[in-house]
Design an enzyme around this catalytic site. Structure first.
Site, PDB file in Angstrom:
ATOM      1  CE  LYS A 180       2.504  -2.591  -4.289  1.00 23.93           C
ATOM      2  NZ  LYS A 180       2.176  -2.181  -2.908  1.00 23.93           N
ATOM      3  CD  GLN A 201       0.884  -8.992  -2.406  1.00 20.30           C
ATOM      4  OE1 GLN A 201       1.593  -9.643  -3.145  1.00 20.30           O
ATOM      5  NE2 GLN A 201      -0.358  -8.744  -2.707  1.00 20.30           N
ATOM      6  N   GLY A 234      -4.353  -4.366  -3.780  1.00 21.34           N
ATOM      7  CA  GLY A 234      -5.372  -3.345  -4.001  1.00 21.34           C
ATOM      8  C   GLY A 234      -4.653  -2.081  -4.401  1.00 21.34           C
ATOM      9  CG  HIS A 235      -2.072  -2.033  -6.965  1.00 27.01           C
ATOM     10  ND1 HIS A 235      -1.237  -2.646  -7.859  1.00 27.01           N
ATOM     11  CD2 HIS A 235      -1.748  -2.552  -5.752  1.00 27.01           C
ATOM     12  CE1 HIS A 235      -0.446  -3.493  -7.214  1.00 27.01           C
ATOM     13  NE2 HIS A 235      -0.740  -3.462  -5.935  1.00 27.01           N
ATOM     14  CG  ASP A 250      -1.877  -1.177   1.212  1.00 24.33           C
ATOM     15  OD1 ASP A 250      -2.251  -1.637   0.109  1.00 24.33           O
ATOM     16  OD2 ASP A 250      -2.213  -1.669   2.304  1.00 24.33           O
TER      17      ASP A 250
HETATM   18  P1  GDP Z   1      -0.597   0.257  -3.551  1.00 24.92           P
HETATM   19  O1  GDP Z   1      -1.214  -0.996  -3.037  1.00 24.92           O
HETATM   20  O2  GDP Z   1       0.863   0.316  -3.292  1.00 24.92           O
HETATM   21  O3  GDP Z   1      -0.925   0.535  -4.993  1.00 24.92           O
HETATM   22  O4  GDP Z   1      -1.249   1.432  -2.697  1.00 24.92           O
HETATM   23  P2  GDP Z   1      -2.814   1.629  -2.381  1.00 24.92           P
HETATM   24  O5  GDP Z   1      -3.472   2.124  -3.615  1.00 24.92           O
HETATM   25  O6  GDP Z   1      -3.367   0.427  -1.718  1.00 24.92           O
HETATM   26  O7  GDP Z   1      -2.733   2.733  -1.240  1.00 24.92           O
HETATM   27  C1  GDP Z   1      -2.192   3.987  -1.470  1.00 24.92           C
HETATM   28  C2  GDP Z   1      -3.294   5.031  -1.230  1.00 24.92           C
HETATM   29  O8  GDP Z   1      -2.703   6.305  -1.133  1.00 24.92           O
HETATM   30  C3  GDP Z   1      -4.297   5.123  -2.367  1.00 24.92           C
HETATM   31  O9  GDP Z   1      -5.546   5.478  -1.843  1.00 24.92           O
HETATM   32  C4  GDP Z   1      -3.750   6.249  -3.234  1.00 24.92           C
HETATM   33  O10 GDP Z   1      -4.764   6.935  -3.962  1.00 24.92           O
HETATM   34  C5  GDP Z   1      -3.154   7.152  -2.181  1.00 24.92           C
HETATM   35  N1  GDP Z   1      -1.952   7.889  -2.606  1.00 24.92           N
HETATM   36  C6  GDP Z   1      -0.962   7.514  -3.442  1.00 24.92           C
HETATM   37  N2  GDP Z   1       0.000   8.456  -3.497  1.00 24.92           N
HETATM   38  C7  GDP Z   1      -0.389   9.442  -2.663  1.00 24.92           C
HETATM   39  C8  GDP Z   1       0.196  10.676  -2.243  1.00 24.92           C
HETATM   40  O11 GDP Z   1       1.296  11.049  -2.649  1.00 24.92           O
HETATM   41  N3  GDP Z   1      -0.494  11.419  -1.348  1.00 24.92           N
HETATM   42  C9  GDP Z   1      -1.700  11.033  -0.850  1.00 24.92           C
HETATM   43  N4  GDP Z   1      -2.300  11.832   0.030  1.00 24.92           N
HETATM   44  N5  GDP Z   1      -2.288   9.882  -1.204  1.00 24.92           N
HETATM   45  C10 GDP Z   1      -1.624   9.087  -2.091  1.00 24.92           C
HETATM   46  P1  IMO Z   2      -0.822  -4.209  -2.205  1.00 28.16           P
HETATM   47  O1  IMO Z   2      -0.378  -4.753  -3.544  1.00 28.16           O
HETATM   48  C1  IMO Z   2      -0.949  -4.628   2.111  1.00 28.16           C
HETATM   49  C2  IMO Z   2      -1.041  -8.689   3.717  1.00 28.16           C
HETATM   50  C3  IMO Z   2      -2.290  -9.133   4.445  1.00 28.16           C
HETATM   51  C4  IMO Z   2      -1.681 -10.074   5.450  1.00 28.16           C
HETATM   52  C5  IMO Z   2      -0.573 -10.749   4.667  1.00 28.16           C
HETATM   53  C6  IMO Z   2      -0.928 -12.115   4.070  1.00 28.16           C
HETATM   54  O2  IMO Z   2      -2.112  -3.473  -2.243  1.00 28.16           O
HETATM   55  O3  IMO Z   2       0.285  -3.456  -1.558  1.00 28.16           O
HETATM   56  P2  IMO Z   2      -2.425 -12.829   1.978  1.00 28.16           P
HETATM   57  O4  IMO Z   2      -3.882 -12.628   1.723  1.00 28.16           O
HETATM   58  O5  IMO Z   2      -1.534 -12.271   0.951  1.00 28.16           O
HETATM   59  O6  IMO Z   2      -2.080 -14.265   2.313  1.00 28.16           O
HETATM   60  O7  IMO Z   2      -2.153 -12.008   3.382  1.00 28.16           O
HETATM   61  O8  IMO Z   2      -0.239  -9.848   3.625  1.00 28.16           O
HETATM   62  N1  IMO Z   2      -1.250  -8.183   2.349  1.00 28.16           N
HETATM   63  C7  IMO Z   2      -1.180  -6.895   2.005  1.00 28.16           C
HETATM   64  N2  IMO Z   2      -0.992  -5.802   2.767  1.00 28.16           N
HETATM   65  N3  IMO Z   2      -1.044  -4.511   0.768  1.00 28.16           N
HETATM   66  C8  IMO Z   2      -1.196  -5.602  -0.010  1.00 28.16           C
HETATM   67  O9  IMO Z   2      -1.154  -5.532  -1.350  1.00 28.16           O
HETATM   68  C9  IMO Z   2      -1.320  -6.864   0.604  1.00 28.16           C
HETATM   69  N4  IMO Z   2      -1.497  -8.124   0.157  1.00 28.16           N
HETATM   70  C10 IMO Z   2      -1.450  -8.914   1.226  1.00 28.16           C
HETATM   71  O10 IMO Z   2      -2.937  -8.048   5.053  1.00 28.16           O
HETATM   72  O11 IMO Z   2      -1.076  -9.350   6.489  1.00 28.16           O
HETATM   73 MG    MG Z   3      -2.784  -1.622  -1.811  1.00 26.32          MG
END
Ligand code: GDP
Ligand code: IMO
Ligand code: MG
Length: 429
Positions: free
Chosen positions: A16, A223, A40-41, A13
């Site tokens: 990416k 991840q 979850g991106h 999270d």
């Molecule tokens: P990922 O799993 O690495 O793709 O990250 P996620 O999408 O799960 O979580 C990142 C969250 O932060 C998302 O809701 C993005 O829209 C938000 N985000 C990404 N870059 C920035 C930033 O520079 N500032 C803020 N405030 N939010 C951001």
């Molecule tokens: P992105 O790509 C954050 C965590 C779960 C749990 C552990 C194992 O959005 O960064 P799993 O279901 O993979 O066997 O769970 O890994 N986890 C993540 N945490 N971002 C993710 O993906 C994750 N994918 C799995 O919360 O701790």
């Molecule tokens: Mg994510």
């Protein structure tokens, strides 16, 4: 000109998806190489928000997108996500989406087993996404998996299904669950087979041809390094290798295909699920980071745990993943903090440590050693150039670079696609 691998340098999270979407403008193909729909991106493009779990983030721009062999694929989750994005106006046809025909499948009983194990583990649970990721990888490594290519031969699956079901029936019996209903499973697979097969091919061939043409390949990790099954906070990890080295094996390209490794790190730290987290702040400051950063999981909606930036962990993640440069995201979330702390080392039983230990009990016991730096009161939200950043924010970034021994290549200052500062172009490195 380099190909670029984007990987998470913390516990996932990190942002990416946003960075992959931004870089995808200049990529010829985007490739997912590990994980599954546990990812979850989130992409924010003007008024539109796209949440992707299994599909590569390049798909939103129409960049050819590949699901590589290293991914575990839930056919029903794939269909649901394709339908959801199609309804949002994204075009997803076999010309744009390509799925490795040697991907292992996530089946309904993998999901069941993931949940049954979590429910039975009480306080020791991993906090998985309950999507069957771990059980599906177990079957892949155990040489029992059904793969995408098998969907074209459902009538010949007999002995393969015998082995797979014998294994799962024993596990299910241990939980008091009935055996797998094989006829129902085959019927469900028959129903979805044509949909999945319409995207399936030997993507290794396609990617090697792209490479020969000199196409720009963008690898999209899921991840983060601290969730890597070898290098992460074992056993509180996911079941795949999340490091950049997996980009090659998980897509069917050799290691020399991975050029620039872009590690994504938040300007602070979050974690969702159980496990050690040395800089976690279970106080007002942690709450404030969570509220300002909207730290709720994209996949499960769970509240993310929050804490200060841990330079020891990111330095280690960068080292084991061969990170060339870092994209520092969510800098804007730190706006308005009077002081900001950075973890520069640990204390373990009175001894100082400059790395994260491997043993789970030691990982849980380390105490962070902090350095405090003055914050900034001006807003960095939406900054698109270095000149728009307050001097103190630049100082924070420079200090992080020093501590993690890795340069910052990009800075992100809002969820919005264009609110990104380019310091060093990964594709031109
Ligand atoms: P990922 O799993 O690495 O793709 O990250 P996620 O999408 O799960 O979580 C990142 C969250 O932060 C998302 O809701 C993005 O829209 C938000 N985000 C990404 N870059 C920035 C930033 O520079 N500032 C803020 N405030 N939010 C951001
Ligand atoms: P992105 O790509 C954050 C965590 C779960 C749990 C552990 C194992 O959005 O960064 P799993 O279901 O993979 O066997 O769970 O890994 N986890 C993540 N945490 N971002 C993710 O993906 C994750 N994918 C799995 O919360 O701790
Ligand atoms: Mg994510």
């Amino acid at each position: 000109m380099a190909n670029v691998a984007v990987i998470g340098a913390q516990w996932g999270d990190e942002g990416k998806g946003k960075i992959v979407d931004w870089l995808a403008e200049r990529a010829d193909v985007v490739v997912r190489f590990q994980g599954g729909h546990n990812a979850g991106h989130t992409l924010v493009i003007g008024e539109n928000v796209y949440k992707l779990s299994l599909l590569p983030s390049g798909i939103v721009r129409g960049t050819p997108s590949v699901i590589g062999n290293g991914v575990v694929l839930d056919p029903w989750a794939l269909k649901a996500e394709v339908e959801k994005l199609t309804a949002q106006g994204v075009t997803i046809t076999p010309d744009v989406l390509h799925i490795a025909d040697n991907c292992a499948l996530i089946l309904p009983f993998h999901r069941d087993l993931d949940a049954l194990r979590e429910d039975a583990s009480g306080a020791g649970k991993i906090g998985t996404t309950r999507r069957g990721i771990g059980p599906a990888y177990e079957d892949k490594v155990g040489r029992r998996a059904i793969r995408v290519c098998d969907l074209a031969h459902l009538d010949d699956l007999g002995p393969q299904l015998d082995r797979l079901c014998a294994h799962h029936d024993a596990l299910r019996a241990g939980f008091g669950e009935p055996p797998v209903d094989r006829d129902a499973l085959v019927a469900e697979l028959r129903e979805i087979a044509d949909f999945v097969l319409s995207f399936a091919k030997p993507v290794w061939l396609m990617l090697n041809e792209a490479r020969k043409r000199g196409d720009r390949i963008l690898f999209e990790g899921a991840q983060g390094v601290l969730l890597d099954v070898d290098h992460g906070t074992y056993p509180f990890v996911t079941s795949s290798n999340t490091i950049a080295g997996t980009a090659a094996g998980g897509s069917g390209l050799g290691p020399s295909a991975v050029g620039f490794v872009l590690g994504i790190a938040k300007a602070y730290t979050t974690r969702v699920g159980s496990g050690p987290f040395p800089t976690e702040l279970e106080n007002d400051v942690g709450e404030r980071l969570g509220v300002r950063g909207h730290e709720f999981g994209t996949v499960t909606g769970r509240k993310r745990r929050c804490g200060w930036f841990d330079a020891v962990l990111v330095r280690q993640a960068a080292a084991v993943s061969g990170v060339t440069g870092i994209a520092l995201t969510k800098l804007d979330v730190l706006d308005g903090f009077e002081t900001i702390s950075i973890c520069t080392g640990y204390l373990l039983h009175g001894q100082t440590l400059d790395h994260f230990p491997s043993n789970a009990a030691d990982q849980a016991a380390v105490q962070p050693v902090y350095e405090e730096i003055e914050g900034w009161s001006q807003s960095t939200a939406g900054a698109r150039s270095w000149a728009q950043l307050p001097a103190q924010a630049i100082k924070y970034i420079r200090r992080i670079e020093e501590l993690i021994q890795c340069p910052v290549a990009l800075v992100s200052t809002s969820p919005e696609r264009e609110d990104t500062i380019l310091v060093r172009d990964p594709f031109l490195d």
